[in-house]
Design a protein around this motif. Structure first.
Motif, PDB file in Angstrom:
ATOM      1  N   ALA A 146       0.833  -1.208   0.000  1.00 35.30           N
ATOM      2  CA  ALA A 146       0.000   0.000   0.000  1.00 35.30           C
ATOM      3  C   ALA A 146       0.867   1.257   0.000  1.00 35.30           C
ATOM      4  O   ALA A 146       0.620   2.195  -0.783  1.00 35.30           O
ATOM      5  N   ALA A 147       1.894   1.284   0.844  1.00 34.44           N
ATOM      6  CA  ALA A 147       2.772   2.453   0.905  1.00 34.44           C
ATOM      7  C   ALA A 147       3.562   2.617  -0.385  1.00 34.44           C
ATOM      8  O   ALA A 147       3.678   3.725  -0.930  1.00 34.44           O
ATOM      9  N   GLY A 148       4.101   1.520  -0.894  1.00 33.43           N
ATOM     10  CA  GLY A 148       4.882   1.598  -2.116  1.00 33.43           C
ATOM     11  C   GLY A 148       4.044   1.979  -3.318  1.00 33.43           C
ATOM     12  O   GLY A 148       4.457   2.816  -4.143  1.00 33.43           O
ATOM     13  N   LEU A 149       2.867   1.391  -3.434  1.00 32.69           N
ATOM     14  CA  LEU A 149       1.994   1.713  -4.558  1.00 32.69           C
ATOM     15  C   LEU A 149       1.536   3.166  -4.500  1.00 32.69           C
ATOM     16  O   LEU A 149       1.488   3.853  -5.525  1.00 32.69           O
ATOM     17  N   GLY A 150       1.222   3.640  -3.289  1.00 33.10           N
ATOM     18  CA  GLY A 150       0.829   5.036  -3.146  1.00 33.10           C
ATOM     19  C   GLY A 150       1.928   5.986  -3.548  1.00 33.10           C
ATOM     20  O   GLY A 150       1.687   7.005  -4.216  1.00 33.10           O
ATOM     21  N   GLY A 151       3.163   5.672  -3.154  1.00 32.08           N
ATOM     22  CA  GLY A 151       4.286   6.522  -3.529  1.00 32.08           C
ATOM     23  C   GLY A 151       4.542   6.519  -5.027  1.00 32.08           C
ATOM     24  O   GLY A 151       4.819   7.564  -5.628  1.00 32.08           O
ATOM     25  N   LEU A 152       4.434   5.352  -5.653  1.00 30.27           N
ATOM     26  CA  LEU A 152       4.676   5.262  -7.086  1.00 30.27           C
ATOM     27  C   LEU A 152       3.613   5.992  -7.901  1.00 30.27           C
ATOM     28  O   LEU A 152       3.909   6.606  -8.924  1.00 30.27           O
TER      29      LEU A 152
END
Length: 230
Positions: A146-152
């Motif tokens: 969730a954090a990585g996808l949001g950042g990307l």
């Protein structure tokens, strides 16, 4: 709640003709292996180890089992719909059915596909790593995805995207807990276990696509623009 309930109805019908028959077939092999193990260990020992009144309750096959499965799907779908709508509100932009589909696909990536790369859906009777270790890795993977996808997707600076990619891949670089295969892979045929993994992921993708689309539709219908942008 509307989106979650309707999704549960549609998903339960699809699940009943795809995944559920595979579960019944796997349970057949599991029951056979259990009965053979009891016979080989001796009936006297088995009876001595089973305390009185220790029979485990479980729903009967048929309407009762399908009914409890449907109720579980309703609870899960409404819960995920609340999470999805909360994320949309935090984002602060109005959506419709089409953009809701994209949010639903993101939910599939976060809660199903990325964790399945390390911990694929487990067929009944299959060999698995200790439950606590699997739960910890799954929860960490969900948060990292969730954090990585949001950042990307939402971040603009390149360095944030790079950090987000590292976070996204971190659980898989560490590795998921693996089962001990020293005692075999369980009584369920591997071909059946593979079909279960494929159909579980396929129906879960369908679940999230329907849920996201319906959340977007009802969001557009019921949420005023001023609330979506606060």
């Amino acid at each position: 709640m509307f989106a979650g309930f309707l999704t549960a109805v549609i998903y339960s019908l699809v699940q009943a003709v795809t995944v559920t028959p595979l579960i019944f077939e796997a349970e057949f092999y599991e029951a056979q292996a259990t009965s053979q193990g009891q016979e080989s260990s001796g009936s006297r020992i088995v009876l001595d180890e089973a305390p009185a009144g220790a029979a485990r309750w479980e729903p009967q096959d048929g309407i009762e089992r399908y009914g409890f499965t449907f109720l579980a799907n309703v609870v899960a779908a409404i819960g995920f719909a609340l999470v999805l709508v909360a994320a949309i509100m935090v984002r602060g932009r109005h959506i419709d059915a089409r953009s809701g589909l994209l949010w639903g696909l993101s939910g599939f990536l976060i809660f199903a596909l990325m964790p399945a790369l390390g911990l694929p859906p487990e067929v009944p009777g299959g060999t698995a790593a200790p439950l606590e270790a699997r739960q910890i890795w799954y929860a960490a993977t969900v948060v990292a995805t969730a954090a990585g996808l949001g950042g990307l997707v939402f971040a603009k600076p390149v360095w944030i995207k790079v950090v987000a990619l590292v976070i996204l891949l971190a659980p898989h670089l560490i590795g998921a807990p693996l089962p001990d295969l020293g005692e075999g892979v369980g009584p369920v045929p591997q071909e059946l276990a593979a079909r279960y993994v494929v159909w579980s992921l396929a129906t879960t993708l369908f679940f999230w696509a329907i849920l996201g689309t319906l959340c977007g539709y009802f969001f557009r219908r019921f949420v005023p623009d001023r609330l979506a942008q606060t």
